[in-house]
Write an enzyme that holds these catalytic residues in place. Structure first.
Site, PDB file in Angstrom:
ATOM      1  N   LYS A 150       0.982  48.405   3.240  1.00 48.09           N
ATOM      2  CA  LYS A 150       1.405  49.107   4.437  1.00 48.09           C
ATOM      3  C   LYS A 150       0.814  48.396   5.664  1.00 48.09           C
ATOM      4  CE  LYS A 150       3.713  52.510   2.505  1.00 48.09           C
ATOM      5  NZ  LYS A 150       5.154  52.707   2.757  1.00 48.09           N
ATOM      6  N   LYS A 246      16.464  55.551  -1.656  1.00 49.98           N
ATOM      7  CA  LYS A 246      15.591  56.668  -2.006  1.00 49.98           C
ATOM      8  C   LYS A 246      16.442  57.923  -2.186  1.00 49.98           C
ATOM      9  CE  LYS A 246      11.467  54.961   0.381  1.00 49.98           C
ATOM     10  NZ  LYS A 246      10.525  55.168   1.521  1.00 49.98           N
TER      11      LYS A 246
END
Length: 327
Positions: A150, A246
């Site tokens: 991240k 997703k």
């Protein structure tokens, strides 16, 4: 068409550690778990209300409640796609309908959906946003050889260098979660190419994708926050090499399957990703990942506790779900 009995529950689970990205950090997983029963059979689905897309636990439960009469009348998956909009509420219902059909027919979801027989899937393991030294330490302890880092700040290149030094054996996915600017990206991409990075995910805010029309570097780019349903694919194919599908955003396995087919038709690579959630949320995505180039399905590893009969993870690989869990 029979009549279904619908039950919902809000599940709140503490995480093992804070999950930090460019937009902030979370310490609990908040999910909606849904049961659809017909006679002796019950199908289950779970989804994650996501604030980035204007969702909350309350709003998702309200959406489901507003559709209760139509759902309990015995709705089909096809009718559900027009009854409810894409998002977490439809995802929970859609996945429960798939599971219920599998229970009723005795056929696993992978067969019903025309998917390959499921095999173990390599999953990215997330290293959350932190100082470079802390991310290197976390990467050194992370299982598997595919890590998702991240990013989203001035120290991003230092983060990549630190993690690559700690794990030179690992392939890296750099995920900015919309946290970069068009002026920052070329330097990051140039550095990333020599630091084990194979993919950069959603570097710029959704809606600013046109800045990627001229590719700023050699590393492949993947859409995430910009991608919701199959309707987005043709536009995104102009700017990105791949798309992260997703189920929570797409509104369930039905639309996610259509997204994968559309992406392949547009010449895009496919990642199947997840929100931070447990094995019931992850199970349909593991089946979908049989069609993908990469998977990011480590959500249950972040939870302090998971559903009974949850998925098994070994050295960065997730096993297919058993029939007792889902599908």
């Amino acid at each position: 068409m029979g009549h279904f009995r619908l039950e919902t529950a809000h599940i709140s689970t503490p995480l093992n550690a804070a999950f930090a990205i460019s937009r902030g950090a979370k310490t609990r997983a908040e999910t909606i778990r849904l049961h659809l029963s017909e006679g002796a059979h019950t199908g289950r689905g779970e989804s994650v209300p996501y604030g980035r897309y204007g969702e909350s636990v309350e709003s998702v439960l309200s959406e489901i409640e507003a559709a209760r009469a139509a759902i309990e009348a015995g709705i089909s998956r096809e009718a559900l796609q027009t009854l409810m909009k894409p998002g977490a509420a439809r995802c929970a219902v859609d996945c429960a309908l798939w599971d219920l059909e599998a229970k009723k027919t005795g056929k696993p979801v992978w067969q019903l959906a025309g998917l390959p027989e499921p095999k173990p899937v390599e999953t990215a393991v997330t290293v959350t946003l932190d100082a470079p030294e802390a991310m290197a330490e976390a990467a050194a302890k992370a299982p598997g050889k595919l890590l998702k880092l991240k990013l989203g700040g001035a120290e991003d290149i230092a983060r990549l260098k630190a993690v690559h030094a700690a794990r030179p054996d690992a392939r890296l996915i750099a995920d900015a979660n919309e946290g970069l600017s068009a002026t920052d990206l070329p330097a990051l991409m140039k550095a990333a190419a020599g630091l084990g990075v194979v993919l950069i995910e959603q570097p710029l805010p959704a809606g600013q994708d046109e800045a990627l029309l001229q590719r700023p570097g050699p590393v492949a780019l993947c859409a995430d926050e910009s991608a919701h349903t199959r309707a987005d694919i043709q536009t995104l194919a102009r700017y990105y090499d791949a798309v992260n599908v997703k189920l929570d955003k797409a509104g369930g396995l039905t639309e996610a399957l259509a997204m994968v087919r559309a992406a392949r038709g547009a010449g895009m690579g496919v990642m199947v990703g997840c929100m931070v959630a447990g094995s019931l949320s992850m199970a349909p995505a593991v089946l979908l990942a049989q069609l993908a180039d990469a998977a990011d399905l480590d959500g249950p590893l972040w939870l302090s506790g998971d559903i009974e009969g949850g998925l098994t993870y070994t050295d960065g690989v997730v096993m297919p779900p058993g029939a007792g869990l889902w599908g």
